[in-house]
Design an enzyme around this catalytic site. Structure first.
Site, PDB file in Angstrom:
ATOM      1  N   GLU A  52       0.775  -1.242   0.014  1.00  0.00           N
ATOM      2  CA  GLU A  52       0.038  -0.058   0.117  1.00  0.00           C
ATOM      3  C   GLU A  52       0.657   1.187  -0.068  1.00  0.00           C
ATOM      4  O   GLU A  52       0.619   2.127  -0.586  1.00  0.00           O
ATOM      5  CB  GLU A  52      -0.989  -0.048   1.247  1.00  0.00           C
ATOM      6  CG  GLU A  52      -2.107  -1.132   1.108  1.00  0.00           C
ATOM      7  CD  GLU A  52      -2.997  -0.921  -0.134  1.00  0.00           C
ATOM      8  OE1 GLU A  52      -2.739   0.210  -0.654  1.00  0.00           O
ATOM      9  OE2 GLU A  52      -3.762  -1.820  -0.480  1.00  0.00           O
ATOM     10  N   TYR A 135      -6.314   6.727   3.839  1.00  0.00           N
ATOM     11  CA  TYR A 135      -6.512   5.725   2.765  1.00  0.00           C
ATOM     12  C   TYR A 135      -5.672   4.303   3.134  1.00  0.00           C
ATOM     13  O   TYR A 135      -6.328   3.306   3.411  1.00  0.00           O
ATOM     14  CB  TYR A 135      -5.981   6.179   1.453  1.00  0.00           C
ATOM     15  CG  TYR A 135      -5.616   4.894   0.568  1.00  0.00           C
ATOM     16  CD1 TYR A 135      -6.755   4.277   0.130  1.00  0.00           C
ATOM     17  CD2 TYR A 135      -4.410   4.268   0.339  1.00  0.00           C
ATOM     18  CE1 TYR A 135      -6.675   3.055  -0.680  1.00  0.00           C
ATOM     19  CE2 TYR A 135      -4.298   3.283  -0.237  1.00  0.00           C
ATOM     20  CZ  TYR A 135      -5.457   2.440  -0.706  1.00  0.00           C
ATOM     21  OH  TYR A 135      -5.176   1.371  -1.554  1.00  0.00           O
ATOM     22  N   ASP A 153      -9.521   5.589  -2.443  1.00  0.00           N
ATOM     23  CA  ASP A 153      -8.574   6.124  -3.344  1.00  0.00           C
ATOM     24  C   ASP A 153      -9.118   6.738  -4.517  1.00  0.00           C
ATOM     25  O   ASP A 153     -10.293   6.845  -4.687  1.00  0.00           O
ATOM     26  CB  ASP A 153      -7.418   4.866  -3.631  1.00  0.00           C
ATOM     27  CG  ASP A 153      -8.122   3.776  -4.687  1.00  0.00           C
ATOM     28  OD1 ASP A 153      -9.358   3.876  -4.449  1.00  0.00           O
ATOM     29  OD2 ASP A 153      -7.384   3.250  -5.228  1.00  0.00           O
TER      30      ASP A 153
END
Length: 365
Positions: A52, A135, A153
Site C-alpha cells: 500500500e 487511505y 482512493d
DNA sequence: AATACGTGGCA
DNA sequence: TTGCCAAGTAT
C-alpha cells in the site's frame, strides 16, 4: 404502491448499486497481483502495508519489481526496522516520493517498538503510524484484518463520482464522495470489496473510455445514464509547472569514481544521493562556479539533463572536471566508483546525470 | 486549504 | 510535445 399507481408521478428510479453484484464480478475477474493473498486467505499485514505504501500514486507495473525486491530483502517488519535507512533509500531509488521510504522505515520501527512487531488492526491506531494516512489505514484494516473500512482512493472516487454523477470538482468533492462511498459497503468481505473497487476502477471504470458494457454496476450508474461517464469526476484546474535551472558538477576521478553527496534528510529527494550542483532556481544561477565542490578546470559539457518533478521541471547543465586518482573529497562529499552506483540512493534525475559521467553506465533502465 | 512531494507511460 | 494519470501523506 401509490406512486406506481399514478403514472404522472412515476419516474424511472435506477436501482441502487448492489455491493453483491460487484463482489460477484470480483470473484470472476479479480487481478492476480504479487501482494494479494490466495483467494479466501487473509494477507500478511506487513505485505499489505508494504504494497500500500508503494502503490501510493504509483502504478502496479512500476511497483511490482520493487515489492518483490523489498520482500526478499526484508521479509518481515522486524527485518525492515533493523535495516539502515540508507539501504532502504537505496532500494527505493527510482520509485519516487522518497518521504514514503523514510516513513516506511520509521513505521516499521514504530510497529516494533509500540506494538511488539504486530500491526494494529484498528484504523485509528494505524493512522497514528508515520506514513499511514486515511487511505492506507483503511486499506490495511480492511484487507489484512477484515475490518469494516472504506479505503477511498482515486479508483473509489472515480467510481463513486460516476455512480452518483457528482458534479462538484475534486478535491473539494472528496468529503461528499466519501459519504457516498460508505453507503456502498457490503455487510461482509470488506477486504475483497476494497480491492474490487480498485480493480473495477483500474480495468472497467477507467479514466478514459470506460468499458461500461462490462460493468457490473452499469444499470445504477448515473453518469452512464447521462451519456458521459468520462466526464466524471470533475477536477479542478491544476497549477502551472514552472521550470528551474541549475548546473550539476561531474567530478570524475582518474579511476572513474564520481564525487557524490547526500541531500538533506527532508524535503525534495530527502536523504537521497546526488552529484553536487547549484541550487535549482527559476532563472538559474548567475555564478555557478561559486557552487562547485572544489576549484578545478570545469568544462561545460554540451549536454542538458531535463527532468520533470511533480511541481516543477528541471534543466540541468553539466560541468565536468577530470581529477587525479589521489584527489580528496571535500567535507560532506565522497567518491563512488561506478560499481558502487547501485548501492547508492540515486534518484532518477541523478541517474540521468551520471549517464554523462560514464559512457559504460547506461543510467536509468 | 493549499502546496510540496517523483516517476514513467500513454494519447 | 504536452498534459494527464497512477492503491496519498504531511504540513
Amino acid at each position: 404502491m401509490p406512486a406506481a399507481a399514478n403514472p404522472a408521478v412515476a419516474k424511472p428510479v435506477p436501482a441502487l448499486p448492489d455491493p453483491g453484484a460487484l463482489l460477484a464480478w470480483y470473484d470472476r475477474h479479480q487481478r492476480r497481483l504479487p501482494w494479494r493473498a490466495p483467494s479466501g486467505l487473509r494477507q500478511d499485514p506487513y505485505r499489505v502495508f508494504l504494497s500500500e505504501i508503494m502503490l501510493q500514486q504509483t502504478t502496479v507495473v512500476t511497483v511490482a519489481p520493487y515489492y518483490d525486491a523489498f520482500l526478499r530483502r526484508w521479509p518481515d517488519v522486524e527485518a525492515l526496522a533493523d535495516a539502515p535507512l540508507e539501504e532502504v533509500l537505496s532500494a527505493w531509488a527510482g520509485l519516487g516520493y522518497y518521504a514514503r521510504a523514510r516513513n516506511l522505515h520509521a513505521c516499521a520501527k514504530a510497529v516494533c517498538e509500540r506494538h511488539g512487531g504486530q500491526f494494529p488492526a484498528d484504523e485509528e491506531a494505524l493512522l497514528a503510524l508515520p506514513g499511514i494516512g486515511p487511505y492506507t489505514a483503511a486499506a490495511i484494516a480492511a484487507i489484512a484484518f477484515e475490518r469494516r473500512a472504506a479505503p477511498v482512493d482515486g479508483n473509489w472516487e472515480r467510481v463513486v463520482a460516476r455512480l452518483f454523477a457528482v458534479a462538484d470538482p475534486l478535491p473539494k468533492a472528496r468529503a461528499k464522495l466519501r459519504v457516498l462511498a460508505l453507503t456502498l459497503l457490503p455487510r461482509a468481505r470488506y477486504g475483497d470489496f476494497a480491492q474490487a473497487m480498485m480493480d473495477l476502477g483500474a480495468t472497467i471504470c477507467t479514466p478514459r473510455k470506460p468499458a461500461c458494457a462490462l460493468c457490473p454496476w452499469q444499470s445504477p450508474c448515473a453518469a452512464r445514464a447521462l451519456g458521459a461517464p468520462e466526464r466524471y469526476p470533475v477536477k479542478a484546474a491544476k497549477a502551472a509547472r514552472p521550470t528551474r535551472q541549475g548546473v550539476a558538477f561531474l567530478a570524475v576521478r582518474a579511476d572513474g569514481a564520481v564525487l557524490v553527496r547526500s541531500r538533506p534528510p527532508k524535503g525534495l529527494l530527502g536523504g537521497m544521493s546526488e552529484v553536487p550542483s547549484t541550487p535549482w532556481e527559476t532563472g538559474g544561477s548567475v555564478h555557478p562556479a561559486i557552487h562547485a565542490p572544489f576549484s578545478a578546470s570545469w568544462t561545460a559539457l554540451n549536454a542538458t539533463v531535463t527532468h520533470v518533478f511533480s511541481h516543477f521541471a528541471l534543466e540541468l547543465q553539466l560541468w565536468r572536471a577530470d581529477v587525479p586518482a589521489d584527489a580528496r573529497a571535500p567535507a560532506g562529499h565522497r567518491w563512488v566508483l561506478p560499481g558502487g552506483f547501485d548501492a547508492e540512493a540515486f534518484p532518477s534525475v541523478m541517474r540521468k546525470v551520471l549517464a554523462h559521467a560514464q559512457p559504460f553506465f547506461t543510467g536509468p533502465e
